[in-house]
Design an enzyme around this catalytic site. Structure first.
Site, PDB file in Angstrom:
ATOM      1  N   CYS A   2       0.853  -1.183   0.000  1.00  0.00           N
ATOM      2  CA  CYS A   2       0.000   0.000   0.000  1.00  0.00           C
ATOM      3  C   CYS A   2       0.890   1.236   0.000  1.00  0.00           C
ATOM      4  O   CYS A   2       2.113   1.144  -0.010  1.00  0.00           O
ATOM      5  CB  CYS A   2      -0.901   0.024   1.234  1.00  0.00           C
ATOM      6  SG  CYS A   2      -1.969  -1.421   1.420  1.00  0.00           S
ATOM      7  N   ILE A  53      -5.047  -7.328  -1.083  1.00  0.00           N
ATOM      8  CA  ILE A  53      -4.441  -8.648  -1.263  1.00  0.00           C
ATOM      9  C   ILE A  53      -4.972  -9.640  -0.243  1.00  0.00           C
ATOM     10  O   ILE A  53      -5.274 -10.782  -0.568  1.00  0.00           O
ATOM     11  CB  ILE A  53      -2.905  -8.540  -1.172  1.00  0.00           C
ATOM     12  CG1 ILE A  53      -2.360  -7.770  -2.385  1.00  0.00           C
ATOM     13  CG2 ILE A  53      -2.257  -9.921  -1.096  1.00  0.00           C
ATOM     14  CD1 ILE A  53      -0.889  -7.448  -2.304  1.00  0.00           C
ATOM     15  N   VAL A  54      -5.091  -9.196   1.015  1.00  0.00           N
ATOM     16  CA  VAL A  54      -5.653 -10.020   2.091  1.00  0.00           C
ATOM     17  C   VAL A  54      -6.914  -9.335   2.599  1.00  0.00           C
ATOM     18  O   VAL A  54      -6.921  -8.112   2.793  1.00  0.00           O
ATOM     19  CB  VAL A  54      -4.638 -10.192   3.239  1.00  0.00           C
ATOM     20  CG1 VAL A  54      -5.263 -10.936   4.408  1.00  0.00           C
ATOM     21  CG2 VAL A  54      -3.400 -10.932   2.747  1.00  0.00           C
ATOM     22  N   GLU A  77       3.006  -6.677   4.411  1.00  0.00           N
ATOM     23  CA  GLU A  77       2.324  -7.934   4.744  1.00  0.00           C
ATOM     24  C   GLU A  77       2.950  -8.520   6.003  1.00  0.00           C
ATOM     25  O   GLU A  77       4.168  -8.477   6.175  1.00  0.00           O
ATOM     26  CB  GLU A  77       2.459  -8.961   3.606  1.00  0.00           C
ATOM     27  CG  GLU A  77       1.922  -8.508   2.260  1.00  0.00           C
ATOM     28  CD  GLU A  77       0.423  -8.336   2.224  1.00  0.00           C
ATOM     29  OE1 GLU A  77      -0.270  -8.893   3.106  1.00  0.00           O
ATOM     30  OE2 GLU A  77      -0.066  -7.632   1.319  1.00  0.00           O
ATOM     31  N   ILE A 291      12.440 -11.293 -18.007  1.00  0.00           N
ATOM     32  CA  ILE A 291      12.891 -10.288 -18.960  1.00  0.00           C
ATOM     33  C   ILE A 291      13.833 -10.946 -19.955  1.00  0.00           C
ATOM     34  O   ILE A 291      14.685 -11.756 -19.575  1.00  0.00           O
ATOM     35  CB  ILE A 291      13.673  -9.160 -18.265  1.00  0.00           C
ATOM     36  CG1 ILE A 291      12.950  -8.653 -17.023  1.00  0.00           C
ATOM     37  CG2 ILE A 291      13.956  -8.002 -19.213  1.00  0.00           C
ATOM     38  CD1 ILE A 291      13.826  -7.792 -16.139  1.00  0.00           C
TER      39      ILE A 291
END
Length: 660
Positions: A2, A53-54, A77, A291
């Protein structure tokens, strides 16, 4: 992941303004575009731009405790939050969400700052205590998630990115000469310093308490190693098994999410092992991302294909051309908010954009293995130089260094005599603290010759290396030479550059969260106590990790020599015309920036534009000048940076004094 922001006022002159907090969230909305929330009272305002996300539906921040005396916003997290929640519920706490954010809040309610010791995660935390009128700020052990602040006469402003802090009109964007000297030595400013004067970064493993004008900074965790020779007795088999089990559990915890989780996969040992461990824990198809490069010297797609075929992943790849790097470089600097000496963040930005385009919010990656298990050439370089120093007149011992750097054109062009001369300086000062990094720091600091006369005068008497070495704990000298080098690498490179400019910032730019099993503090502490010969055996890097990977990966991957991640530099800016490059390197623009010598930059640009015999140092100098000029243009000349839109819609929770 966030973005968090906040403002604290203890004077009564500048009560937190909802509109300003909304603009602060708006300028970092890329970090969390799903939801926006604020808490505001007469003394403080805190806010969050959330990437869900959670607990997708009820976990909107800010979150309060039961009696609304504590309010929290949180970036990151906490992977052990279900276990902590069960403990807290037994202790009588009531939860209104399933989020890890609320777990932190109740744990803080019980333990205060000691709660940080219980957290397994990556985080930047802000908690406002309405009763004590105290702000608590904290950052994770290794600095995975950023947190910046400015102390003002009337209070404090903080944010996940510097650009959010600059929204406050009391905060001025001015580049810091000392930070420039650090960046042109270590590749990045070292916390608490940032590229901007008076804008500070909370150091990794620290928390801060701010109350009525008093600010206290405390360390709750620090990287440490045992004294040389006391690392503990463990067999290779035991070490390989325990490392594999710890990494497996760290990976398992980092798969906890209410959304799909993917993985980066470069084709190297570290990221491929993490992907293999994910496959052990999830029966579902795994999306992996990599990549590829236009230039063969940087490209690893052959190994990526071997790894993805072996692991049967759903693989997506983006190809990075030289022109791509040049075109997106201004955006890279906008998100990095720091000088850069490499273009390596640019392909990482393209990679996270690919993840975002595939509707994935979370990826696991392999960062941390090189630092804690002896993967970098700089560790082997120091080992060879110590071996050479025993017979300094030896003609063949310095030739071992050629095995480490086959990709550096300067050594190929210069021949054996050049290579020996390059690495000879300070050769016999083997007991000097920082011996492992002396060559790198010396050569990078040479770039400061490009500074203008005013900058050189401002920096007279200042040595970033002396300052850094003086800050180190005396216990460092008792550690093994390898662990000394590891500590220095983490402190001067991993935390301030790799996890920031090349990590968090490039992922957050595309609303992607990175998770790092190798940086689980249990893994870090276990690796710290391994004896050096299990990390580097002869000149074989990550020896014990390769033992752990046997049977999980194809031999072509775990047996391959490490290929350092690099990206094109001068061809990215001059192969195709880039208007901003010519404008920012023009003598009048250099003079306006007030940092570099126009004549020296003109000579450098001419050499790089011609593209013949451009050295590693020239490439670094070019990126350093150009990125710093971009910093000045984006943040100093245009302050507050860019038009700032308010985050919308925003849920606003008001304290009693603010209730309508």
């Amino acid at each position: 992941m966030c973005g968090i922001v906040g403002a604290l006022d203890w004077s009564g002159e500048y009560p937190p303004a909802v509109d300003q907090l909304k603009r602060m969230l708006g300028i970092i909305r890329h970090r969390g575009p799903d939801e926006f929330g604020l808490y505001v009272d007469e003394k403080a305002g805190i806010g969050c731009a959330r990437l869900s996300i959670v607990d997708l539906h009820t976990g909107q921040q800010p979150i309060a405790n039961e009696d609304k005396s504590l309010w929290i916003v949180f970036n990151g997290e906490i992977y052990n939050h279900p276990e902590l929640r069960a403990e807290l519920e037994k202790a009588g706490h009531r939860f209104s969400t399933r989020s890890d954010t609320e777990v932190i809040l109740h744990l803080y309610e019980d333990l205060g700052p000691d709660c940080l010791q219980r957290l397994n995660g990556q985080f930047a935390i802000a908690i406002w205590d309405t009763r004590k009128e105290e702000l608590f700020l904290a950052r994770d052990r290794l600095g995975i998630r950023p947190l910046f602040y400015v102390l003002l006469p009337q209070g404090l402003v903080f944010g996940s990115e510097i650009k959010a802090v600059l929204v406050d009109q009391r905060v001025e964007a001015r580049l810091d000469p000392y930070a420039m000297a650090q960046a042109f030595t270590f590749w990045a400013p070292l916390a608490p310093r940032t590229a901007f004067r008076d804008i500070m970064e909370l150091p990794p493993g620290h928390y801060m308490q701010v109350r009525a004008g008093a600010c206290t900074l405390s360390r709750y965790w620090g990287l440490t190693f045992p004294e040389a020779g006391s690392e503990g007795q463990i067999s290779e088999d035991e070490a390989a098994e325990q490392l594999r089990e710890l990494l497996s559990d760290a990976t398992r915890l980092r798969l906890r999410a209410d959304v799909q989780v993917g993985s980066y996969l470069s084709g190297g040992l570290d990221s491929t092992l993490i992907a293999a461990l994910i496959r052990q824990h999830t029966p579902e198809s795994l999306c992996t991302f990599s990549i590829a490069f236009e230039e063969a010297a940087f490209d690893e797609r052959a190994y990526q294909e071997i790894a993805t075929d072996f692991l049967s992943t759903d693989h997506r790849r983006t190809e990075c051309t030289n022109a791509d790097v040049g075109q997106i470089f201004p955006e890279i600097v906008w998100h990095a908010e720091a000088p850069l000496l490499r273009t390596s963040p640019a392909p990482m930005y393209l990679l996270s954009r690919l993840v975002h385009q595939n509707d994935i919010k979370v990826v696991l990656t392999g960062e941390g293995a090189d630092e804690f298990l002896g993967g970098y050439n700089i560790f082997k370089e120091a080992k060879v130089r110590r071996f050479w120093a025993r017979q300094p007149e030896s003609a063949w011992r310095p030739l071992l260094l050629r095995r480490l750097y086959p990709y550096v054109a300067d050594f190929s062009r210069g021949g054996d005599a050049y290579l020996a001369a390059f690495f000879r300086q300070g050769l016999e000062a083997v007991d000097r603290l920082g011996y492992s990094h002396h060559i790198r720091w010396r050569n990078t600091a040479r770039l400061q010759r490009l500074f203008c006369a005013d900058m050189r005068e401002a920096l007279q008497g200042y040595d970033p290396v002396d300052e850094f070495l003086a800050s180190l704990d005396g216990a460092l000298s008792k550690w093994s030479t390898l662990t000394q080098a590891q500590y220095i690498e983490v402190a001067t490179f991993m935390s301030p550059y790799l996890l920031s400019s090349q990590g968090d910032r490039m992922m957050a730019a595309n609303s992607v969260e990175g998770r790092f099993p190798f940086l689980d503090h249990r893994v870090v502490e276990f690796c710290g106590h391994l004896p050096p010969h299990l990390k580097i055996r002869g000149l074989q890097e990550k020896y014990i990790l390769k033992r752990s990977a046997q049977g999980l990966l194809p031999p072509q991957v775990w047996q391959r020599h490490k290929q350092p991640y690099r990206a094109p530099i001068h061809p990215a800016f001059f192969t195709q015309h880039q208007d901003y490059v010519e404008a920012l390197l023009a003598p009048e623009a250099i003079r306006a920036g007030g940092l570099f010598d126009p004549d020296a930059v003109t000579r450098l640009a001419h050499k790089c534009r011609a593209g013949t015999r451009v050295s590693e140092g020239d490439d670094m100098a070019l990126v350093g000048v150009l990125s710093t000029q971009l910093l000045h243009h984006l943040f100093v000349e245009n302050s507050p940076p860019r038009p700032v839109e308010q985050a919308h819609p925003v849920r606003v929770c008001r304290g009693k004094e603010q209730e309508p």
